[in-house]
Motif scaffolding. Structure first.
Motif, PDB file in Angstrom:
ATOM      1  N   GLU A 108     -24.901   5.309  11.351  1.00 23.50           N
ATOM      2  CA  GLU A 108     -26.216   5.214  10.719  1.00 23.50           C
ATOM      3  C   GLU A 108     -26.769   3.792  10.854  1.00 23.50           C
ATOM      4  OE1 GLU A 108     -28.389   6.191   6.445  1.00 23.50           O
ATOM      5  OE2 GLU A 108     -26.378   6.951   6.854  1.00 23.50           O
ATOM      6  N   TYR A 111     -27.621   3.276  14.852  1.00 25.32           N
ATOM      7  CA  TYR A 111     -28.827   3.949  15.336  1.00 25.32           C
ATOM      8  C   TYR A 111     -30.038   3.643  14.463  1.00 25.32           C
ATOM      9  CZ  TYR A 111     -25.846   6.401  18.610  1.00 25.32           C
ATOM     10  OH  TYR A 111     -24.974   6.688  19.638  1.00 25.32           O
ATOM     11  N   GLU A 123     -36.460  10.773  14.985  1.00 27.75           N
ATOM     12  CA  GLU A 123     -35.865  12.096  15.231  1.00 27.75           C
ATOM     13  C   GLU A 123     -34.674  11.993  16.173  1.00 27.75           C
ATOM     14  OE1 GLU A 123     -37.097  16.528  16.995  1.00 27.75           O
ATOM     15  OE2 GLU A 123     -38.556  14.885  16.980  1.00 27.75           O
ATOM     16  N   VAL A 124     -34.861  11.262  17.266  1.00 29.73           N
ATOM     17  CA  VAL A 124     -33.772  11.096  18.233  1.00 29.73           C
ATOM     18  C   VAL A 124     -32.613  10.336  17.596  1.00 29.73           C
ATOM     19  CG1 VAL A 124     -33.102   9.953  20.388  1.00 29.73           C
ATOM     20  CG2 VAL A 124     -35.265  11.212  20.259  1.00 29.73           C
ATOM     21  N   ASN A 126     -31.753  10.089  14.428  1.00 30.12           N
ATOM     22  CA  ASN A 126     -31.056  10.914  13.434  1.00 30.12           C
ATOM     23  C   ASN A 126     -30.158  11.950  14.107  1.00 30.12           C
ATOM     24  OD1 ASN A 126     -32.122   9.577  11.226  1.00 30.12           O
ATOM     25  ND2 ASN A 126     -33.891  10.941  11.049  1.00 30.12           N
ATOM     26  N   ASN A 127     -30.590  12.459  15.256  1.00 28.31           N
ATOM     27  CA  ASN A 127     -29.748  13.399  16.008  1.00 28.31           C
ATOM     28  C   ASN A 127     -28.485  12.705  16.509  1.00 28.31           C
ATOM     29  OD1 ASN A 127     -31.333  15.692  15.723  1.00 28.31           O
ATOM     30  ND2 ASN A 127     -32.542  15.282  17.562  1.00 28.31           N
ATOM     31  N   PHE A 128     -28.646  11.466  16.985  1.00 31.32           N
ATOM     32  CA  PHE A 128     -27.486  10.699  17.439  1.00 31.32           C
ATOM     33  C   PHE A 128     -26.527  10.442  16.288  1.00 31.32           C
ATOM     34  CE2 PHE A 128     -29.774   9.489  21.373  1.00 31.32           C
ATOM     35  CZ  PHE A 128     -28.718   9.549  22.272  1.00 31.32           C
ATOM     36  N   GLU A 130     -26.097  12.200  13.524  1.00 28.66           N
ATOM     37  CA  GLU A 130     -25.422  13.447  13.139  1.00 28.66           C
ATOM     38  C   GLU A 130     -24.379  13.867  14.174  1.00 28.66           C
ATOM     39  OE1 GLU A 130     -26.522  18.146  12.147  1.00 28.66           O
ATOM     40  OE2 GLU A 130     -28.126  16.662  12.459  1.00 28.66           O
ATOM     41  N   ASN A 131     -24.772  13.826  15.450  1.00 26.85           N
ATOM     42  CA  ASN A 131     -23.877  14.310  16.504  1.00 26.85           C
ATOM     43  C   ASN A 131     -22.675  13.401  16.712  1.00 26.85           C
ATOM     44  OD1 ASN A 131     -25.577  16.487  16.982  1.00 26.85           O
ATOM     45  ND2 ASN A 131     -26.714  15.457  18.614  1.00 26.85           N
ATOM     46  N   SER A 132     -22.897  12.092  16.690  1.00 26.78           N
ATOM     47  CA  SER A 132     -21.776  11.178  16.910  1.00 26.78           C
ATOM     48  C   SER A 132     -20.791  11.220  15.752  1.00 26.78           C
ATOM     49  CB  SER A 132     -22.289   9.747  17.129  1.00 26.78           C
ATOM     50  OG  SER A 132     -23.013   9.283  16.010  1.00 26.78           O
ATOM     51  N   LYS A 134     -20.213  13.738  13.763  1.00 19.78           N
ATOM     52  CA  LYS A 134     -19.517  15.028  13.830  1.00 19.78           C
ATOM     53  C   LYS A 134     -18.479  15.034  14.949  1.00 19.78           C
ATOM     54  CE  LYS A 134     -20.437  19.997  14.326  1.00 19.78           C
ATOM     55  NZ  LYS A 134     -21.508  21.019  14.507  1.00 19.78           N
TER      56      LYS A 134
END
Length: 223
Positions: A108, A111, A123-124, A126-128, A130-132, A134
């Motif tokens: 967090e 990014y 948006e991009v 926040n996706n990074f 969440e995905n990283s 996880k």
């Protein structure tokens, strides 16, 4: 100034930069005998590290952490831990490179700063995040270890070259007792010591070594 003169000066500048870059690469040696009177200031060390941490890393997770030892008494305590290799006591600073096995917990912050700098949309980013988080938190321990050890190798090489560019020498060391390093500095299991890196001024230049040829180590289109 004419266009021809401008282009000529730009070409000369680029050639000088290239020469400097290759001089650094070709002059780096593993130095094991240091001038024990030489001192590196904290500001210089921070400057070297600031350049080194521009190294790439998996998903830009930047798992490297640095424990810098400049205190003479602490260096003496490191000496037997490093099997009495004299460069540990004589070098101006010892940088212990650590790998953070929970580096994804900082995704967090990583990014978020990229979003703030305008390098990616919210948006991009926040996706990074969440995905990283996880992905890395679910990896088997050995695979995660492989990733962070690889990444700390990248930053260590950049650290050595940066030090050389600034007139200092270094030697990468894997020969030391990692458990005893962790005990001495009360380092938790979250962090894995990967490299011990003495930095300072050479008292004796590092010896030149040979390398296997490109033909010995390279395969084109088939193995």
């Amino acid at each position: 100034m004419t266009t021809i003169q401008s282009n000529s000066q730009e070409t000369q500048t680029n050639e000088q930069l290239n020469a400097t870059f290759f001089d650094v690469l070709n002059s780096r040696r593993s130095v094991r005998e240091y001038d024990s009177s030489a001192v590196i200031s904290e500001e210089e060390i921070r400057d070297i590290l600031a350049t080194a941490i521009k190294a790439p890393s998996s998903s830009n997770m930047q798992p490297w952490r640095f424990l810098v030892v400049t205190d003479p008494e602490l260096k003496q305590k490191l000496l037997p831990i490093a099997f009495n290799q004299k460069q540990v006591a004589a070098a101006s600073a010892i940088v212990i490179v650590l790998a953070d096995l929970e580096m994804y917990t900082l995704s967090e912050k990583i990014y978020g700063s990229a979003i703030e700098a305008g390098f990616m949309t919210e948006e991009v980013g926040n996706n990074f995040i969440e995905n990283s988080t996880k992905m890395y938190s679910a990896l088997p321990a050995e695979r995660l270890k492989e990733i962070v050890v690889f990444d700390t190798g990248l930053v260590a090489m950049q650290l050595m070259l940066t030090a050389r560019a600034k007139g200092y020498d270094s030697v990468p060391m894997g020969g030391y007792n990692r458990d005893q390093v962790m005990e001495l500095f009360n380092i938790s299991d979250r962090y894995l010591p990967t490299l011990m890196l003495p930095i300072g001024k050479a008292a004796v230049e590092g010896r030149e070594t040979t390398r296997l040829s490109v033909d010995d180590v390279t395969f084109f289109n088939k193995f």
